[in-house]
Design a protein around this motif. Structure first.
Motif, PDB file in Angstrom:
ATOM      1  N   PRO A 162       0.584  -1.284  -0.350  1.00 23.65           N
ATOM      2  CA  PRO A 162      -0.183  -0.038   0.254  1.00 23.65           C
ATOM      3  C   PRO A 162       1.152   1.249  -0.303  1.00 23.65           C
ATOM      4  O   PRO A 162       0.337   2.172  -0.581  1.00 23.65           O
ATOM      5  N   PHE A 163       1.888   1.003   0.624  1.00 26.12           N
ATOM      6  CA  PHE A 163       2.911   2.263   0.985  1.00 26.12           C
ATOM      7  C   PHE A 163       4.339   2.623  -0.185  1.00 26.12           C
ATOM      8  O   PHE A 163       4.823   3.788  -0.445  1.00 26.12           O
ATOM      9  N   ALA A 164       3.870   1.564  -1.426  1.00 21.94           N
ATOM     10  CA  ALA A 164       5.016   1.484  -2.529  1.00 21.94           C
ATOM     11  C   ALA A 164       5.328   3.309  -3.256  1.00 21.94           C
ATOM     12  O   ALA A 164       6.054   3.276  -3.534  1.00 21.94           O
ATOM     13  N   PHE A 165       4.035   4.126  -3.234  1.00 14.64           N
ATOM     14  CA  PHE A 165       4.841   5.508  -3.458  1.00 14.64           C
ATOM     15  C   PHE A 165       4.213   6.070  -2.571  1.00 14.64           C
ATOM     16  O   PHE A 165       3.516   7.501  -3.126  1.00 14.64           O
ATOM     17  N   ASP A 166       4.302   6.290  -1.549  1.00 12.03           N
ATOM     18  CA  ASP A 166       4.893   6.849  -0.051  1.00 12.03           C
ATOM     19  C   ASP A 166       5.132   8.109  -0.540  1.00 12.03           C
ATOM     20  O   ASP A 166       4.326   9.640   0.013  1.00 12.03           O
ATOM     21  N   ASP A 167       6.378   8.125  -1.572  1.00 12.23           N
ATOM     22  CA  ASP A 167       7.626   9.568  -1.395  1.00 12.23           C
ATOM     23  C   ASP A 167       7.120   9.713  -2.984  1.00 12.23           C
ATOM     24  O   ASP A 167       7.325   8.834  -4.299  1.00 12.23           O
ATOM     25  N   PRO A 168       6.349  11.276  -2.807  1.00 14.63           N
ATOM     26  CA  PRO A 168       6.313  11.249  -3.849  1.00 14.63           C
ATOM     27  C   PRO A 168       7.595  11.725  -4.874  1.00 14.63           C
ATOM     28  O   PRO A 168       7.411  11.360  -6.477  1.00 14.63           O
ATOM     29  N   ASP A 169       8.536  11.781  -4.793  1.00 14.91           N
ATOM     30  CA  ASP A 169      10.092  12.453  -5.629  1.00 14.91           C
ATOM     31  C   ASP A 169      10.343  10.971  -5.689  1.00 14.91           C
ATOM     32  O   ASP A 169      10.121  11.192  -6.778  1.00 14.91           O
ATOM     33  N   ARG A 170      10.299   9.471  -5.199  1.00 15.74           N
ATOM     34  CA  ARG A 170       9.982   8.528  -5.870  1.00 15.74           C
ATOM     35  C   ARG A 170       9.295   8.163  -7.169  1.00 15.74           C
ATOM     36  O   ARG A 170       9.524   7.782  -7.966  1.00 15.74           O
ATOM     37  N   LEU A 171       8.176   8.361  -6.621  1.00 17.74           N
ATOM     38  CA  LEU A 171       7.415   8.180  -7.336  1.00 17.74           C
ATOM     39  C   LEU A 171       7.346   8.740  -8.913  1.00 17.74           C
ATOM     40  O   LEU A 171       7.189   8.236 -10.187  1.00 17.74           O
ATOM     41  N   ARG A 172       7.395   9.634  -9.119  1.00 17.69           N
ATOM     42  CA  ARG A 172       7.880  11.091 -10.065  1.00 17.69           C
ATOM     43  C   ARG A 172       8.996  10.179 -10.407  1.00 17.69           C
ATOM     44  O   ARG A 172       9.069  10.044 -11.674  1.00 17.69           O
TER      45      ARG A 172
END
Ligand SMILES: C[S@@+](CC[C@H](N)C(=O)[O-])C[C@H]1O[C@@H](n2cnc3c(N)ncnc32)[C@H](O)[C@@H]1O
Length: 293
Positions: A196-206
Motif C-alpha cells: 500500500p505504501f510503495a508510492f508514499d514518497d512523491p519524489d520516488r514516484l515522480r
C-alpha cells in the motif's frame, strides 16, 4: 473459476508471482466479501480519480488493479455508451465479484483477469489509465509503467490515487501502533517495495513515472474522512475490519492466544478514541497523480 474469453495468463514465476498468490488467496476472498463496506469507505477516492481523470463521453479507459470494480463502474457511466471501460486485475475472486456486479448493474464495464504490468494490450488502445490503489503492487515499477504507457494513445492520460506515508494515515497507523507492544517486532518496510505504501514518497514516484517515459507529472495531496466503522457497534465494526483486512490481519493470524487477546484489546481501545456520532472516522491521506504518455 471458469476461464473467460477476456482473461490473460497469470504467471506463477513472473515478477508479480507473490502478489498473484496473495490476491488470489484469503486476501482476495476477504476483499470481495468486504466489497460493499470498502467501497463506501473509499468512495471519496473514486470521486477523486474521476475528477482528475476528467473522463469524456466516448473515451476508452483502463482501470488498473480494478478489484471488485467500484471505480470502473463510475468511469463507465462517464464514458457512456460510445466509450469503453475495461477493469484489469490479477485477483480471480475480485474479478468474479466485479463481473457479477456488472451484470446486476447492467454496466457496460468489462473485466479481465490479467497482470496489467505484462498483459499484451494492443498498443494505443486507451485514452486514460485510471486506478484507485491498484498500481502499487508491481515488483518492477519502471518496466510495469513503461509497458502500460504503450497501451495508451500518444498523449494519453494517467490518473490515479495512492496512499501517502502511513504516519499521515491514522486509519491504518492507529490500530497498527496500538498493537505494536503485543506483536513480534516488525521489520521496517523497504522503501518502494510492493504494497500500500510503495508510492508514499512523491519524489520516488515522480522518478518512476519519468523513467517510464511519462511527462506533465503532477502529484498533489488530498485528504478525506474515512468511516472505518459504522452501524450499531461502530468500534466493533472497525475492529472486525482491522482483523480481516490490511497489514494487521496477516500479523494477527500468526499470534498466540495471549498476544492476540492483548493486541485486540489495545486496538479496540485505540479505535474507540475515534468514535463519534458518525461512526469511527479517521483521516485518509493520498496523492492524486496525473501524467501524460
Ligand atoms: C488495494 S486493492 C484496490 C482494488 C480496487 N481498485 C479498489 O479500490 O477497491 C489493489 C488491487 O490491485 C490488484 N493488483 C495488484 N497487482 C496487480 C497487477 N500486476 N495487475 C493487475 N492488478 C493488480 C489486486 O489484485 C487488488 O485487487
Amino acid at each position: 473459476m471458469t476461464p473467460h474469453a477476456a482473461d490473460g495468463a497469470l504467471s506463477n514465476d513472473g515478477p508479480n508471482a507473490e502478489q498473484i498468490e496473495y490476491w488470489n488467496g484469503d486476501a482476495g476472498e476477504r476483499w470481495a466479501r468486504y466489497q460493499d463496506k470498502l467501497d463506501s469507505m473509499l468512495q471519496p477516492f473514486s470521486d477523486a480519480v474521476l475528477r482528475i481523470g476528467a473522463v469524456k463521453p466516448g473515451e476508452r479507459i483502463l482501470d488498473v488493479g480494478c478489484g471488485c470494480g467500484a471505480t470502473t463502474f463510475d468511469i463507465a457511466i462517464r464514458a457512456g455508451a460510445q466509450g469503453k471501460t475495461v477493469g484489469v486485475d490479477i485477483s480471480a475472486p475480485m474479478i468474479a465479484r466485479a463481473r457479477n456486479r456488472a451484470a446486476a448493474l447492467k454496466s457496460t464495464a468489462e473485466f479481465m483477469l490479467a497482470d496489467a504490468s505484462t498483459h499484451a494490450f494492443p498498443p494505443g488502445t486507451f485514452d486514460l489509465l485510471a486506478s484507485r490503489f491498484g498500481i502499487m503492487f508491481f515488483l518492477e515499477q519502471v518496466p510495469a509503467f513503461t509497458h502500460l504507457r504503450q497501451a495508451l494513445t500518444p498523449g494519453g492520460r494517467v490518473a490515479f490515487v495512492c496512499w501517502r506515508p502511513m504516519k499521515e494515515n491514522p486509519w491504518i497507523s492507529v490500530p497498527l501502533f496500538a498493537a505494536l507492544p503485543h506483536i513480534p517486532k516488525q521489520e521496517p518496510a523497504v522503501p518502494g517495495a510492493p504494497g500500500p505504501f510503495a508510492f508514499d514518497d512523491p519524489d520516488r514516484l515522480r522518478g518512476v513515472l519519468t523513467n517510464a517515459g511519462y511527462s506533465a507529472i503532477e502529484i498533489e495531496p488530498f485528504d478525506a474522512n474515512l468511516v472505518v466503522g459504522g452501524g450499531a457497534d461502530p468500534v466493533g465494526d472497525a475492529l472486525q475490519q482491522t482483523l480481516d483486512i490490511g497489514p494487521l490481519a496477516r500479523i494477527f493470524r500468526e499470534l498466540d492466544e495471549t498476544a492476540r487477546t492483548q493486541s485486540i484489546d489495545a486496538v479496540r481501545e485505540a479505535l474507540a478514541r475515534h468514535a463519534s456520532a458518525e461512526g469511527v472516522v479517521m483521516d485518509g491521506a493520498v496523492w492524486l497523480v496525473t501524467a501524460r504518455a
